[in-house]
Scaffold this active site. Sequence first.
Site, PDB file in Angstrom:
ATOM      1  N   LYS A 186       0.828  -1.202   0.000  1.00  0.00           N
ATOM      2  CA  LYS A 186       0.000   0.000   0.000  1.00  0.00           C
ATOM      3  C   LYS A 186       0.872   1.266   0.000  1.00  0.00           C
ATOM      4  CE  LYS A 186      -4.011  -2.113   0.023  1.00  0.00           C
ATOM      5  NZ  LYS A 186      -3.810  -3.576  -0.098  1.00  0.00           N
TER       6      LYS A 186
HETATM    7  C1  LIG Z   1      -5.190  -4.397   0.596  1.00  0.00           C
HETATM    8  C2  LIG Z   1      -6.656  -4.280   0.660  1.00  0.00           C
HETATM    9  C3  LIG Z   1      -7.409  -4.732   1.763  1.00  0.00           C
HETATM   10  C4  LIG Z   1      -6.843  -5.584   2.858  1.00  0.00           C
HETATM   11  O1  LIG Z   1      -5.713  -5.164   3.436  1.00  0.00           O
HETATM   12  P1  LIG Z   1      -4.689  -6.176   4.167  1.00  0.00           P
HETATM   13  O2  LIG Z   1      -3.945  -5.220   5.050  1.00  0.00           O
HETATM   14  O3  LIG Z   1      -3.824  -6.782   3.124  1.00  0.00           O
HETATM   15  O4  LIG Z   1      -5.503  -7.155   4.936  1.00  0.00           O
HETATM   16  C5  LIG Z   1      -8.757  -4.475   1.779  1.00  0.00           C
HETATM   17  N1  LIG Z   1      -9.370  -3.832   0.773  1.00  0.00           N
HETATM   18  C6  LIG Z   1      -8.692  -3.403  -0.305  1.00  0.00           C
HETATM   19  C7  LIG Z   1      -9.422  -2.686  -1.380  1.00  0.00           C
HETATM   20  C8  LIG Z   1      -7.319  -3.637  -0.415  1.00  0.00           C
HETATM   21  O5  LIG Z   1      -6.673  -3.242  -1.513  1.00  0.00           O
END
Ligand SMILES: *Cc1c(COP(=O)(O)O)cnc(C)c1O
Length: 397
Positions: A186
């Site tokens: 992210k």
């Molecule tokens: C990455 C992501 C998540 C989940 O995040 P994690 O920290 O990997 O559990 C949820 N929703 C979206 C749209 C994502 O891109």
Amino acid sequence: MPGFELFGELERKEVNDVLDNGVLMRYGFDGMRNGHWKSKELEAALCQSFETNHVQLVSSGTAAVSVALAAAGVGAGDEVIMPSFTFVASFEAIMMLGATPILVDIDDTLALDPKAVEAAITSKTKAVMVVQMCGSMGDMKALKAICETHNLLLIEDACQAIGGSYNGQPLGSIGDLGCFSFDFVKTITCGEGGAVITNKQKYYTHADHYSDHGHDHVGNDRGAETHPFLGYNFRISELHAAVGLAQIKRLPEFIEIQKKNFTIIREALSQIPEVTFRTVPEGGEESYAFLNFFLPDLEVAQNVSKAFKEHGVDACFHYYDNNWHYIRKWEHLTNLKSLFPISEEVKKGLEYLKTKEFSQSDQYIARNISCLIKLSWTEDEVRERANKMAEIIKEFV
Ligand SMILES: *Cc1c(COP(=O)(O)O)cnc(C)c1O
């Protein structure tokens, strides 16, 4: 998008602070920690960045979505409307609470189609979950209006749009509750981590207690704390929060780099008449984490995607043929392949997935290519990449 590309002294210093001090847990041990509260500091910093009253850090973005729903009282018997194009975390988080995910079509924003949302509302609908995919957002005005009219919660998953905004409000802060992920890919990362944000004190208190076994966090003796209600463990550690604390300070710099790189590529591709771009709602400012564009049809998109890979244009995704983000490849959900029994209610509630068609979503996802915007590219690299992409596309349109 990934904050992991730009890692350095700031991150190391924050982590070493925690290691030198030895308290890896975010709660308790007040006497030992010599004033080090990385999670609390990161929560305060996120309150500022996301212009919200309250932030609860948790262990992942998936946990954030579950905690947000639980905090607002969503559970067995409830339906949550969510998009067909999202990450698997959306239905995982809903189903963990015993609620039923109702998947509906997206529109050319690549987020929930307000008309599809309205058509899916039943007496069981409790919440609408908008997922701000690939750095941009859904039609928040229309979605908010629908939620107000039908008295539904609006949950905003802004995991992929950290730093974007709508009418000047940070994405994530527009719904009743917003969710962020700080996983490794992210825009800012903690390694693993997430956050629930809200302006409502009650939801925050719920999220705070629920993510730590229901602890009320009163006083400084964990053993003496009461449990006003049942909870679970979705805590973040101080080590993870320390990385996030360094990264959040760099968010404005990251967004600026993304915007610069995005703009160079977008300009190059917009010279090709057959290429169109996703709709960004009026008043929306993308986070520029991804550039999304549409090609004339599925075949062209497949050819371009293949040629990108062959010519080293990495990090571009054709989600129609990819298992990550689109209903078409989620057989495990459609066929309810669960390790443990699922309630009859949810089983019945998901029968529609066996026959429901998502032809409107197919129209967009089949033609869409989504390219990650990296932070580490030099300007020359971005220009070279943009030209290469344009050349490849021109071969097929
Ligand atoms: C990455 C992501 C998540 C989940 O995040 P994690 O920290 O990997 O559990 C949820 N929703 C979206 C749209 C994502 O891109």
